[in-house]
Each structure stands twice: as C-alpha cells, then as structure tokens.
Design a protein around this motif. Structure first.
Motif, PDB file in Angstrom:
ATOM      1  N   TYR A  34       0.824  -1.213   0.000  1.00  0.00           N
ATOM      2  CA  TYR A  34       0.000   0.000   0.000  1.00  0.00           C
ATOM      3  C   TYR A  34       0.861   1.267   0.000  1.00  0.00           C
ATOM      4  CZ  TYR A  34      -4.012  -2.920   1.477  1.00  0.00           C
ATOM      5  OH  TYR A  34      -5.016  -3.846   1.561  1.00  0.00           O
ATOM      6  N   ILE A  35       0.448   2.241  -0.771  1.00  0.00           N
ATOM      7  CA  ILE A  35       1.133   3.529  -0.807  1.00  0.00           C
ATOM      8  C   ILE A  35       0.868   4.346   0.451  1.00  0.00           C
ATOM      9  CG2 ILE A  35      -0.770   4.634  -2.052  1.00  0.00           C
ATOM     10  CD1 ILE A  35       2.980   5.437  -2.432  1.00  0.00           C
ATOM     11  N   GLY A  36      -0.323   4.195   1.025  1.00  0.00           N
ATOM     12  CA  GLY A  36      -0.700   4.976   2.206  1.00  0.00           C
ATOM     13  C   GLY A  36      -1.011   4.099   3.395  1.00  0.00           C
ATOM     14  N   HIS A  37      -1.763   4.649   4.309  1.00  0.00           N
ATOM     15  CA  HIS A  37      -2.146   3.954   5.529  1.00  0.00           C
ATOM     16  C   HIS A  37      -3.589   3.456   5.411  1.00  0.00           C
ATOM     17  CE1 HIS A  37       1.423   5.293   7.820  1.00  0.00           C
ATOM     18  NE2 HIS A  37       1.327   6.375   7.067  1.00  0.00           N
ATOM     19  N   VAL A  38      -3.852   2.310   6.016  1.00  0.00           N
ATOM     20  CA  VAL A  38      -5.205   1.740   5.917  1.00  0.00           C
ATOM     21  C   VAL A  38      -6.234   2.649   6.581  1.00  0.00           C
ATOM     22  CG1 VAL A  38      -4.400  -0.633   5.754  1.00  0.00           C
ATOM     23  CG2 VAL A  38      -4.860   0.348   8.006  1.00  0.00           C
ATOM     24  N   GLY A  39      -5.780   3.526   7.442  1.00  0.00           N
ATOM     25  CA  GLY A  39      -6.688   4.453   8.103  1.00  0.00           C
ATOM     26  C   GLY A  39      -6.781   5.808   7.422  1.00  0.00           C
ATOM     27  N   ASP A  40      -6.341   5.891   6.152  1.00  0.00           N
ATOM     28  CA  ASP A  40      -6.340   7.206   5.493  1.00  0.00           C
ATOM     29  C   ASP A  40      -7.737   7.694   5.123  1.00  0.00           C
ATOM     30  OD1 ASP A  40      -6.984   5.713   3.231  1.00  0.00           O
ATOM     31  OD2 ASP A  40      -5.167   6.209   2.114  1.00  0.00           O
ATOM     32  N   GLY A  41      -8.723   6.797   5.191  1.00  0.00           N
ATOM     33  CA  GLY A  41     -10.083   7.192   4.855  1.00  0.00           C
ATOM     34  C   GLY A  41     -10.326   7.336   3.371  1.00  0.00           C
ATOM     35  N   GLY A  42      -9.319   7.008   2.551  1.00  0.00           N
ATOM     36  CA  GLY A  42      -9.440   7.207   1.116  1.00  0.00           C
ATOM     37  C   GLY A  42      -8.935   6.028   0.310  1.00  0.00           C
ATOM     38  N   PHE A  43      -7.875   6.245  -0.457  1.00  0.00           N
ATOM     39  CA  PHE A  43      -7.414   5.270  -1.436  1.00  0.00           C
ATOM     40  C   PHE A  43      -6.997   3.946  -0.800  1.00  0.00           C
ATOM     41  CE2 PHE A  43      -4.100   3.785  -4.542  1.00  0.00           C
ATOM     42  CZ  PHE A  43      -4.970   3.500  -5.577  1.00  0.00           C
ATOM     43  N   THR A  44      -6.059   4.001   0.133  1.00  0.00           N
ATOM     44  CA  THR A  44      -5.587   2.761   0.742  1.00  0.00           C
ATOM     45  C   THR A  44      -6.685   2.110   1.562  1.00  0.00           C
ATOM     46  OG1 THR A  44      -3.273   3.445   0.726  1.00  0.00           O
ATOM     47  CG2 THR A  44      -3.897   1.790   2.346  1.00  0.00           C
ATOM     48  N   TYR A  45      -7.487   2.895   2.224  1.00  0.00           N
ATOM     49  CA  TYR A  45      -8.633   2.346   2.957  1.00  0.00           C
ATOM     50  C   TYR A  45      -9.537   1.551   2.014  1.00  0.00           C
ATOM     51  CZ  TYR A  45     -13.212   2.239   5.224  1.00  0.00           C
ATOM     52  OH  TYR A  45     -14.429   1.835   5.735  1.00  0.00           O
ATOM     53  N   SER A  46      -9.785   2.082   0.818  1.00  0.00           N
ATOM     54  CA  SER A  46     -10.674   1.389  -0.112  1.00  0.00           C
ATOM     55  C   SER A  46     -10.069   0.056  -0.553  1.00  0.00           C
ATOM     56  CB  SER A  46     -10.980   2.278  -1.327  1.00  0.00           C
ATOM     57  OG  SER A  46      -9.864   2.429  -2.181  1.00  0.00           O
ATOM     58  N   HIS A  47      -8.751   0.031  -0.780  1.00  0.00           N
ATOM     59  CA  HIS A  47      -8.101  -1.226  -1.143  1.00  0.00           C
ATOM     60  C   HIS A  47      -8.155  -2.224   0.010  1.00  0.00           C
ATOM     61  CE1 HIS A  47      -6.311  -0.562  -5.123  1.00  0.00           C
ATOM     62  NE2 HIS A  47      -6.249   0.707  -4.760  1.00  0.00           N
ATOM     63  N   ASP A  48      -7.989  -1.726   1.210  1.00  0.00           N
ATOM     64  CA  ASP A  48      -7.999  -2.658   2.340  1.00  0.00           C
ATOM     65  C   ASP A  48      -9.387  -3.224   2.585  1.00  0.00           C
ATOM     66  OD1 ASP A  48      -6.065  -3.784   4.211  1.00  0.00           O
ATOM     67  OD2 ASP A  48      -7.395  -2.997   5.758  1.00  0.00           O
ATOM     68  N   GLN A  49     -10.405  -2.461   2.270  1.00  0.00           N
ATOM     69  CA  GLN A  49     -11.751  -3.024   2.338  1.00  0.00           C
ATOM     70  C   GLN A  49     -11.891  -4.157   1.317  1.00  0.00           C
ATOM     71  OE1 GLN A  49     -14.381  -2.038   4.646  1.00  0.00           O
ATOM     72  NE2 GLN A  49     -12.400  -1.387   5.474  1.00  0.00           N
ATOM     73  N   GLY A  50     -11.254  -4.003   0.162  1.00  0.00           N
ATOM     74  CA  GLY A  50     -11.238  -5.065  -0.830  1.00  0.00           C
ATOM     75  C   GLY A  50     -10.489  -6.290  -0.343  1.00  0.00           C
TER      76      GLY A  50
END
Length: 357
Positions: A34-50
């Motif tokens: 992941y480029i960001g943090h799972v708690g970013d509320g945005g891009f990385t969060y959406s991938h982690d939900q996947g």
C-alpha cells in the motif's frame, strides 16, 4: 513379512506426506503493498476493504504492508512477502509499476497485480477502473450546487489518470452549468494530509464554494466544512468526515475484482492482461447523494447513471473543446482507450496547467 509391511507403511506415509506438502505448496497467500495507511479514509482504505472482502469470500490468508514509498524500497517489501510464502502480490500505486515489472521477471512463479499502471509480463497484470465515469456524475452534483460558479480541485500529480478525472469532472459540471469553472491546484503527493489541507485552503481563499479532489485523505473535505462550503469526496464515502459539506463521493469497490482474480489463480485459469472496468461492472460507483445536494441533482444524475451503465452514454464523446477553445473531439467521435490513457490536455472550463514533469 514384517519387513514388507513396515516398508509398505513407510511408503504410504511418504506418499501422504508428499500429498500434504503438495497441497501446502499450492496454497494461495496474497500480499498487499500500500502507498498509504489503511486508516487514510481514502485510497488505501478502499483497497484494504477489498482485501478484507477477499478474505471473507475465499478464506485465503492475506497480509499488507502500508506506507511503502514509490521507490526501490518497494522491491524489498515485496521480496519480504515472497520469502514469507506470499505467492500473489498486489501493489496499489502507479509509481510501483517498474519495480513490480522487475520483480515479476525475477519471480516467475509469483503472480503480480499492479494498480493503475499499463505494463504486463507473463505473470504480471494491471488493473484499474473507469473512475472518470463516476467523476462525471459527481461533477453534475457540484455544477448544480455552486453559487459562485467557481469550483476548486486538489490534484496529486499531472499524469493521465489525474488529468482524465479532472476533465471528466469538469465536463459533468458544465453539462448542467456552462458558466462554471474548475480551478486546479497541484500537491505533487498522493498522501500528505497537511499539504492536501493547505492546497484546499488556498483554493478556498480564491472564492471557490465547492472542493473536489484526487488525493488520498479527507483533508480537502474537512477544509471545505470548516469554511462553510461544499465538497465532493473520492475513493470512499467521505460523508462522515465532513457531513455539513459533503455532496457525494466517487468510490471504488475493489473486492469483487480481487475475488475474481484470486479464484482464477486457484483454479489455474488466470492469464495476464489489463483490466479497466466501469460502472457497469460496479468496480466504480458513486455514493448516495447527501442532504446537501440540490433537489434536482438526484434525478439528473440517475438519468445519466443509467444511460452510462447501459452503454448509452459515453463521457468522452464529442463535441469536446480543449482549454484553449480548439476542438479536441468532433461531434461524431469518441476518444479511444489509448487516447484516454495518454490524456495530457485539459478541457474547456479548467483553470490551471498540467505540470511538465
């Protein structure tokens, strides 16, 4: 006779053990970069939900490594996952592309999926979604809401993905409000809450009354709420971060794609390639419109949404003019995917320039 029985038992044990070892080697373990943090509320969060959806649907083991920079460091993080037995690697940012390509050749027995790039190898595919479709729809909502006809857009990098999104959003805005403009500010970062907030504030200081974004956190949304104006979210539903500002969000739904790909890997039917799904496949979508949207926004959006889903409406079909007023797409033309993937010009109504680097 006892020796023969003992030998038979020993051989049977060896066969069973070999079968167990074979099934173990065939086990699919999926590692996410992941480029960001799972708690970013945005891009990385959406991938982690996947990722979580994948675990739930297929009961496969997954692991993620977050905040990995777009540098050679990503190769070290991927190698670490591979050394731990992860034989499917999913990397979620454009800047990882060349490094993923390099490792795919180094580890031919590992499957690699790269988000938002364009390169493939025998064991590396790429994937993205036609988020520009959702952008267009959110632009309609913003165009109906603005009172100043000045909309701001906080953007990360001047690559075709981001430019395409800005253009689609602006076309949506001007389809319902031809007098509105969209001013772009660049941050040169995907994830930096402080910089994203500063960019949004700079636009707000210029009098915009709606903020949109191609950034990984809700900070532009929060800035809009603090200043008493409105905002369009991205990546995930950002309503909870700025409930008095939020109009609608363009969102990702990665889970079904991950399930589909890993299922094919499990079955031995996976093939490399490029995936670019749209609203019709639900990998991209918009949230329900919030209470802040105008009364006529929902019906207007729904009409275009349904036409888009049925293939009766295409965002980048003519006539479309460039920023300087020249015609980019004739009235009877539609841009090809190749042209969309290399887009390096702004449509009429955008204020700003695309960085040369």
């Amino acid at each position: 006779m006892k020796k023969l029985v003992l030998l038979s038992v020993t051989l049977l044990f060896a066969l069973v053990l070999g079968a167990c070892e074979g099934s173990s080697s065939d086990e699919i373990k999926v590692g996410f970069i992941y480029i960001g943090h799972v708690g970013d509320g945005g891009f990385t969060y959406s991938h982690d939900q996947g990722r979580l959806y994948l675990e739930q649907q297929l009961d496969v083991e997954t692991k993620y490594v977050e905040a990995v920079p777009e540098s050679s460091e990503v190769k070290d993080r991927m190698r670490e996952l591979i050394d731990q037995g992860y034989n499917v690697i999913i990397a979620n940012s454009f800047g990882y592309m060349d490094y993923v390509e390099e490792l795919s050749k180094e580890y031919p027995d590992v499957k690699f999926l790269h988000c938002s790039g364009y390169k493939t190898t025998d064991n590396m595919g790429n994937y993205f979604g036609r988020i520009y479709q959702a952008r267009y729809l959110t632009g309609i909502v913003a165009g109906l809401k603005t009172q100043t006809n000045k909309i701001g857009y906080v953007a990360a990098f001047g690559i075709p993905e981001v430019v395409r999104g800005i253009n689609a959003f602006t076309l949506g805005v001007r389809s319902v409000n031809p007098d509105a403009t969209v001013e772009v500010t660049w941050t040169n970062t995907w994830y930096n809450p402080t910089v994203e907030r500063q960019a949004a504030d700079a636009l707000l200081d210029k009098g915009v009354d709606v903020i949109a974004q191609h950034q990984d956190t809700p900070e532009p949304q929060k800035a809009a709420e603090q200043r008493g104006v409105f905002a369009v979210g991205y990546h995930s539903d950002m309503n909870d971060y700025a409930p008095d500002a939020h109009l609608v969000s363009a969102v990702w739904n990665w889970g079904p794609y991950y399930v589909d790909q890993v299922s094919m890997i499990q079955e031995g039917t996976w093939e490399t390639g490029s995936y670019w799904g749209g609203i019709d496949e639900a990998i991209v979508d918009i949230t329900n419109l919030s209470k802040n949207a105008t009364d006529d926004a929902e019906s207007t959006v729904n009409d275009i949404y349904n036409d888009m889903k049925n293939g009766e409406f295409t965002v980048f079909s003519g006539e479309i003019k460039k920023q300087d007023g020249t015609i980019a797409v004739e009235s009877d033309e539609t841009l090809s995917d190749e042209e969309l993937l290399s887009m390096n010009w702004f449509v009429e109504g955008v204020i700003g320039t695309i960085p040369s680097d």
